[in-house]
Design a protein around this motif. Structure first.
Motif, PDB file in Angstrom:
ATOM      1  N   THR A   1       0.521  -1.210  -0.135  1.00 44.10           N
ATOM      2  CA  THR A   1       0.145   0.036  -0.050  1.00 44.10           C
ATOM      3  C   THR A   1       0.765   1.208  -0.027  1.00 44.10           C
ATOM      4  O   THR A   1       0.606   2.177  -0.735  1.00 44.10           O
ATOM      5  CB  THR A   1      -0.987   0.210   1.246  1.00 44.10           C
ATOM      6  N   ALA A   2       1.849   1.306   0.724  1.00 46.21           N
ATOM      7  CA  ALA A   2       2.652   2.528   1.065  1.00 46.21           C
ATOM      8  C   ALA A   2       3.289   2.794  -0.395  1.00 46.21           C
ATOM      9  O   ALA A   2       3.561   3.923  -0.846  1.00 46.21           O
ATOM     10  CB  ALA A   2       3.897   2.378   2.071  1.00 46.21           C
ATOM     11  N   VAL A   3       3.755   1.749  -0.985  1.00 44.40           N
ATOM     12  CA  VAL A   3       4.708   2.026  -2.220  1.00 44.40           C
ATOM     13  C   VAL A   3       3.645   2.507  -3.472  1.00 44.40           C
ATOM     14  O   VAL A   3       3.823   3.321  -4.098  1.00 44.40           O
ATOM     15  CB  VAL A   3       5.209   0.633  -2.910  1.00 44.40           C
ATOM     16  N   ARG A   4       2.329   1.880  -3.311  1.00 45.55           N
ATOM     17  CA  ARG A   4       1.234   2.161  -4.483  1.00 45.55           C
ATOM     18  C   ARG A   4       0.940   3.565  -4.122  1.00 45.55           C
ATOM     19  O   ARG A   4       0.736   4.230  -5.184  1.00 45.55           O
ATOM     20  CB  ARG A   4       0.131   1.303  -4.252  1.00 45.55           C
ATOM     21  N   GLU A   5       0.539   4.035  -2.924  1.00 47.17           N
ATOM     22  CA  GLU A   5       0.429   5.309  -2.531  1.00 47.17           C
ATOM     23  C   GLU A   5       1.374   6.316  -3.048  1.00 47.17           C
ATOM     24  O   GLU A   5       0.988   7.428  -3.571  1.00 47.17           O
ATOM     25  CB  GLU A   5      -0.183   5.465  -1.341  1.00 47.17           C
ATOM     26  N   GLN A   6       2.621   5.908  -2.961  1.00 49.20           N
ATOM     27  CA  GLN A   6       3.669   6.973  -3.272  1.00 49.20           C
ATOM     28  C   GLN A   6       3.749   7.444  -4.733  1.00 49.20           C
ATOM     29  O   GLN A   6       4.177   8.254  -5.117  1.00 49.20           O
ATOM     30  CB  GLN A   6       5.042   6.135  -2.691  1.00 49.20           C
ATOM     31  N   HIS A   7       3.421   6.219  -5.389  1.00 50.87           N
ATOM     32  CA  HIS A   7       3.410   6.399  -6.964  1.00 50.87           C
ATOM     33  C   HIS A   7       1.962   6.650  -7.570  1.00 50.87           C
ATOM     34  O   HIS A   7       1.964   6.943  -8.576  1.00 50.87           O
ATOM     35  CB  HIS A   7       3.841   4.801  -7.593  1.00 50.87           C
TER      36      HIS A   7
END
Length: 120
Positions: A9-15
């Motif tokens: 989730t954190a990686v997807r939100e960053q992108h």
């Protein structure tokens, strides 16, 4: 596979957002291709399966272009950062899409050339 693919989730939100006013709209998965062939294979697979492709550079855009309003796959091109060829004679340089302006200017240091940030 990991470390070249993430559904965290954190990686997807960053992108899933840039510097625009638009709210975060994360992709379903983030991938880090490292060669043109990998990008071609991923793009062909996305096209075949009708999955949206969202390219990601540094996330500094102001238009919301990285927002995945229909989901899809984020192609983070930051690991494709090779400066392939520099021709001082014709002021041209061939780079992969992950080369940043700062990295290019560091490479150009001492040549008398630089790549400025332009405005239209």
């Amino acid at each position: 596979g990991a470390p070249n693919v993430s559904t965290a989730t954190a990686v997807r939100e960053q992108h899933g957002h840039d510097e625009s006013m638009h709210p975060c709209a994360p992709q379903d998965v983030v991938v880090w291709p490292q060669a043109v062939g990998q990008v071609q294979e991923l793009a062909a697979l996305c096209h075949h399966c009708r999955v949206p492709m969202v390219p990601f550079g540094t996330g500094t855009g102001l238009e919301g272009g990285v927002n995945a309003v229909q989901g899809g796959i984020c192609f983070d091109l930051s690991r494709m950062d090779t400066i392939a060829e520099l021709s001082l004679e014709d002021f041209s340089v061939t780079v992969e899409p992950g080369v940043t302006r700062k990295a290019l200017n560091k490479h150009l240091r001492g040549t008398g050339l630089w790549f400025p940030v332009g405005t239209v």
